[in-house]
Design a protein around this motif. Structure first.
Motif, PDB file in Angstrom:
ATOM      1  N   ASP A   1     -15.248 -76.083 -43.145  1.00 28.32           N
ATOM      2  CA  ASP A   1     -13.729 -77.014 -42.109  1.00 28.32           C
ATOM      3  C   ASP A   1     -11.806 -76.695 -42.102  1.00 28.32           C
ATOM      4  N   VAL A   2     -12.008 -75.136 -43.454  1.00 29.76           N
ATOM      5  CA  VAL A   2     -11.142 -74.826 -43.595  1.00 29.76           C
ATOM      6  C   VAL A   2     -10.649 -74.070 -42.378  1.00 29.76           C
ATOM      7  N   LEU A   3     -12.428 -72.860 -42.489  1.00 23.95           N
ATOM      8  CA  LEU A   3     -11.373 -71.758 -40.985  1.00 23.95           C
ATOM      9  C   LEU A   3     -10.861 -72.705 -40.076  1.00 23.95           C
ATOM     10  N   ASP A   4     -11.850 -73.427 -39.365  1.00 17.14           N
ATOM     11  CA  ASP A   4     -11.373 -74.856 -37.959  1.00 17.14           C
ATOM     12  C   ASP A   4     -10.166 -75.066 -38.715  1.00 17.14           C
ATOM     13  N   ARG A   5     -10.025 -75.538 -39.621  1.00 17.99           N
ATOM     14  CA  ARG A   5      -8.326 -76.435 -40.182  1.00 17.99           C
ATOM     15  C   ARG A   5      -7.107 -75.114 -39.632  1.00 17.99           C
ATOM     16  N   ASP A   6      -7.305 -74.194 -41.000  1.00 19.47           N
ATOM     17  CA  ASP A   6      -6.040 -73.452 -41.841  1.00 19.47           C
ATOM     18  C   ASP A   6      -5.933 -72.049 -40.991  1.00 19.47           C
ATOM     19  N   LYS A   7      -6.526 -71.583 -39.804  1.00 19.44           N
ATOM     20  CA  LYS A   7      -7.566 -70.491 -38.540  1.00 19.44           C
ATOM     21  C   LYS A   7      -6.352 -69.240 -39.976  1.00 19.44           C
ATOM     22  N   GLY A   8      -5.696 -68.339 -39.280  1.00 22.51           N
ATOM     23  CA  GLY A   8      -5.106 -67.562 -40.429  1.00 22.51           C
ATOM     24  C   GLY A   8      -4.635 -67.895 -41.523  1.00 22.51           C
ATOM     25  N   ASN A   9      -4.325 -68.757 -41.241  1.00 20.87           N
ATOM     26  CA  ASN A   9      -3.227 -69.197 -43.221  1.00 20.87           C
ATOM     27  C   ASN A   9      -4.710 -68.837 -43.985  1.00 20.87           C
ATOM     28  N   ALA A  10      -5.965 -68.956 -43.685  1.00 21.26           N
ATOM     29  CA  ALA A  10      -6.767 -68.980 -45.247  1.00 21.26           C
ATOM     30  C   ALA A  10      -6.814 -67.843 -45.852  1.00 21.26           C
ATOM     31  N   PHE A  11      -6.071 -66.765 -44.683  1.00 20.06           N
ATOM     32  CA  PHE A  11      -6.424 -65.151 -45.302  1.00 20.06           C
ATOM     33  C   PHE A  11      -5.206 -64.498 -45.567  1.00 20.06           C
ATOM     34  N   GLY A  12      -3.929 -65.904 -45.802  1.00 13.60           N
ATOM     35  CA  GLY A  12      -2.389 -65.038 -45.929  1.00 13.60           C
ATOM     36  C   GLY A  12      -2.599 -64.792 -48.030  1.00 13.60           C
ATOM     37  N   TYR A  13      -1.557 -63.829 -48.200  1.00 11.67           N
ATOM     38  CA  TYR A  13      -1.433 -64.270 -49.982  1.00 11.67           C
ATOM     39  C   TYR A  13      -1.789 -65.620 -50.194  1.00 11.67           C
ATOM     40  N   GLN A  14      -1.770 -66.330 -51.332  1.00 12.03           N
ATOM     41  CA  GLN A  14      -1.461 -67.554 -51.759  1.00 12.03           C
ATOM     42  C   GLN A  14      -0.674 -67.460 -52.188  1.00 12.03           C
ATOM     43  N   GLU A  15      -0.379 -68.650 -52.881  1.00 13.05           N
ATOM     44  CA  GLU A  15       0.628 -68.957 -54.242  1.00 13.05           C
ATOM     45  C   GLU A  15       0.659 -68.122 -55.232  1.00 13.05           C
TER      46      GLU A  15
ATOM     47  N   SER B   1      -1.809 -58.554 -61.806  1.00  7.74           N
ATOM     48  CA  SER B   1      -3.432 -58.699 -62.433  1.00  7.74           C
ATOM     49  C   SER B   1      -4.041 -58.600 -60.553  1.00  7.74           C
ATOM     50  N   ASP B   2      -4.046 -59.509 -60.016  1.00  6.96           N
ATOM     51  CA  ASP B   2      -4.994 -59.529 -58.406  1.00  6.96           C
ATOM     52  C   ASP B   2      -3.687 -60.211 -57.566  1.00  6.96           C
ATOM     53  N   ILE B   3      -2.677 -60.644 -58.018  1.00  2.47           N
ATOM     54  CA  ILE B   3      -1.767 -61.102 -56.900  1.00  2.47           C
ATOM     55  C   ILE B   3      -1.776 -62.210 -56.670  1.00  2.47           C
ATOM     56  N   SER B   4      -3.156 -62.715 -56.599  1.00  6.90           N
ATOM     57  CA  SER B   4      -3.631 -64.384 -56.346  1.00  6.90           C
ATOM     58  C   SER B   4      -4.429 -64.560 -56.424  1.00  6.90           C
ATOM     59  N   THR B   5      -5.232 -65.569 -56.748  1.00  9.25           N
ATOM     60  CA  THR B   5      -6.474 -66.181 -56.278  1.00  9.25           C
ATOM     61  C   THR B   5      -6.927 -66.125 -55.175  1.00  9.25           C
ATOM     62  N   SER B   6      -8.413 -65.503 -54.610  1.00 11.28           N
ATOM     63  CA  SER B   6      -8.412 -66.097 -53.177  1.00 11.28           C
ATOM     64  C   SER B   6      -8.154 -66.877 -52.623  1.00 11.28           C
ATOM     65  N   GLY B   7      -6.751 -67.552 -51.101  1.00  9.19           N
ATOM     66  CA  GLY B   7      -6.620 -68.878 -50.336  1.00  9.19           C
ATOM     67  C   GLY B   7      -7.746 -69.429 -50.122  1.00  9.19           C
ATOM     68  N   LEU B   8      -8.802 -68.429 -48.864  1.00  4.68           N
ATOM     69  CA  LEU B   8      -9.921 -69.405 -48.736  1.00  4.68           C
ATOM     70  C   LEU B   8     -10.258 -69.716 -49.309  1.00  4.68           C
ATOM     71  N   ILE B   9     -11.117 -69.228 -50.410  1.00  4.84           N
ATOM     72  CA  ILE B   9     -12.432 -69.890 -51.692  1.00  4.84           C
ATOM     73  C   ILE B   9     -11.498 -70.493 -52.296  1.00  4.84           C
ATOM     74  N   GLN B  10      -9.772 -70.858 -52.766  1.00  4.78           N
ATOM     75  CA  GLN B  10      -9.305 -72.210 -53.143  1.00  4.78           C
ATOM     76  C   GLN B  10      -9.419 -73.114 -52.284  1.00  4.78           C
ATOM     77  N   ARG B  11      -9.301 -72.983 -50.834  1.00  2.46           N
ATOM     78  CA  ARG B  11      -8.789 -74.069 -49.906  1.00  2.46           C
ATOM     79  C   ARG B  11     -10.262 -74.838 -49.704  1.00  2.46           C
ATOM     80  N   ALA B  12     -11.321 -73.904 -49.942  1.00  4.04           N
ATOM     81  CA  ALA B  12     -13.178 -74.372 -49.771  1.00  4.04           C
ATOM     82  C   ALA B  12     -12.870 -75.404 -50.987  1.00  4.04           C
ATOM     83  N   PHE B  13     -12.976 -74.939 -51.985  1.00  3.48           N
ATOM     84  CA  PHE B  13     -13.348 -75.518 -53.249  1.00  3.48           C
ATOM     85  C   PHE B  13     -12.081 -76.724 -52.836  1.00  3.48           C
TER      86      PHE B  13
END
Ligand SMILES: Cc1ncc(COP(=O)(O)O)c(C=O)c1O
Length: 477
Positions: free
Chosen positions: A122-136, A332-344
């Protein structure tokens, strides 16, 4: 094909029904009872015959398809694929015999993979490439909002802007250590305590002072004595179902700890890795719920009841520290995975989390009961423990003069694993204590493992070579 209708599913078992059905059909295919090109029954027909939900059959078929046992022909149904039977048989029989009471994480069969796949898609369909940018750096805004609402149900009132998303609670402990500890600073921990926290504090060259934990919480008298003599940067605690002991703080001790933190002007790090998993009462209030003076840095892990490999957790940070923590998180790691955050986030919003929690609670409650019964039934009386009120860990003690590290070697030889107590102290090499976790052991193996472990312990206690040893013992063999 009629053989499929004779499959028996066990609703009492903790394994999901769709998984049971998947395994049964897979077995029929591997045993050549269902041959290549045979058509599987229509979903509704099979679900009626087995007296299960349509979704159970749909999910079982999906999993069979994913794993290459069947294929779908549009408009005509699901068919068995031709397989390299020998190869698959080999994989099936490659199971290990180890009974692992050491691992305190759930096993992959308990992960809600299918449900999570849906939200990921659902996240991939909805957010497309945005899910793979640096998250805040602070974390995906809508997830922080969902978490704010979620923890409100547990009596924690906080602002969305006080929440910092972290890549697991371990990272939370680490970045807070980076923020607060300078070389040689003092921190207090419970004794025993979580090994990963000891390691994080040591990596910042902190001086760790251990305060004993009793079965109703930290030893308040010793704590206050130490506070009179030392000024720690913080006190690191696990007030509910502590790791490794499983002990929980009484409400009195929770309030007292907060009072002392105020009086001596120190912070508290509350590591809430498991408070949801209460089996006896609902008195597992977090310290953060009772914190009126913003003294508690609250860290939450989802690993023990969800999927540790997601590397997702959060912390609630007092305003005065938020900028420094943000900067430590960034390095430490810039940000936690945006894809995982959005899916969760979607998982929380669709109320799947609550459903998952209920399922996990039921599974673990059953294991917890089995464990208690086995302790009663098998364990020699010389072994002492204090019954935990929830969580996954049981903390046992051998009689004085015996070392669990020696017992560990004997058990390991028989494929039974646990964690010897010394792992949970800052300096100890040996200890009479040991931790057993029910997180990754099935009910059947708890029974089998506890019976075997008890027999080994009985022999161990009788052998004069194992007696009268002290914690400065030199060699184990
Ligand atoms: C008490 C405690 N805190 C934190 C962690 C680490 O959790 P996470 O997987 O969220 O980093 C663990 C993992 O074992 C733990 O036992």
């Amino acid at each position: 094909m009629d053989i499929i209708y004779s499959i028996k599913l066990n609703k009492e078992k903790e394994e999901y029904l769709y998984k049971q059905l998947y395994n049964e059909i897979k077995k029929l295919i591997l045993d050549n009872m269902l041959k290549a090109e045979v058509k599987l029954p229509p979903i509704r027909k099979l679900s009626q015959a087995l007296n299960v939900n349509n979704v159970t059959v749909v999910n079982a078929y999906k999993l069979l398809e994913q794993n290459g046992y069947v294929y779908k022909k549009v408009g005509s149904g699901t068919f068995v694929k031709g397989l390299d039977i020998k190869e698959n048989k080999k994989n099936l029989t490659n199971n290990s015999n180890i009974i692992n009471f050491a691992d305190a994480s759930p096993t992959p069969d308990l992960f809600p993979v299918e449900e999570f796949k849906l939200v990921l898609n659902d996240v991939l369909d909805r957010d497309k490439g945005n899910a793979f940018g640096y998250q805040e750096i602070q974390g995906y805004s809508d997830l922080r909002n969902s978490i704010k609402n979620y923890i409100n149900k547990y009596g924690i009132n906080t602002k969305k802007d006080s929440i910092q998303i972290v890549s697991g609670a371990q990272q939370g402990i680490d970045i807070i250590s980076k923020t607060l500890i300078d070389y040689g600073d003092i921190v207090f921990t419970e004794s025993p305590t979580y090994t990963g926290a000891i390691a994080a504090f040591k990596s910042r060259s902190a001086r760790i002072i251990e305060v004993p934990i009793l079965n109703d919480g930290i030893d308040i008298k010793t704590l206050e004595n130490k506070l009179l003599n030392f000024r720690p940067k913080f006190i690191y605690v696990m007030p509910n179902f502590q790791n490794p002991t499983g002990y929980s703080y009484s409400n009195y001790k929770k309030e007292k700890l907060l009072e002392l933190a105020n009086k001596y002007n120190t912070l508290i790090i509350e590591d809430d890795y498991l408070s949801e998993l209460s089996f006896t009462s609902k008195k597992n209030t977090t310290l953060k719920t009772l914190d009126r003076n913003d003294k508690v840095i609250y860290i939450k892990s989802f690993s023990k009841i969800f999927m540790p490999g997601l590397r997702l957790g959060f912390a609630i940070i007092p305003d005065s520290l938020s900028r420094d923590v943000l900067s430590a998180k960034h390095t430490s790691d810039i940000s936690t995975s945006g894809l995982i955050q959005r899916a969760f986030n979607l998982y929380l919003k669709k109320n799947k989390w609550e459903k998952h929690l209920i399922e996990m609670e039921a599974i673990y409650k059953k294991r917890y009961r089995t464990m208690q019964e086995c302790i009663e039934k098998y364990l020699p009386n010389e072994i002492k423990y204090s019954e935990p009120k929830g969580g996954l860990n049981f903390w046992f003690s051998l009689p004085d003069g015996y070392l669990s590290e020696k017992l560990y070697l004997l058990c390991k030889d028989k494929d039974i694993l646990f964690i010897p107590g010394s792992n949970f102290y800052v300096k100890k090499k040996y200890s009479k204590y040991f931790r057993l976790s029910i997180a990754s052991v099935s009910n059947k193996n708890i029974e089998k493992g506890m019976k075997m472990l008890s027999e080994i312990i009985e022999k161990f206690l009788k052998d004069p070579k194992n007696k009268n040893l002290t914690e400065d013992y030199k060699t184990l063999i």
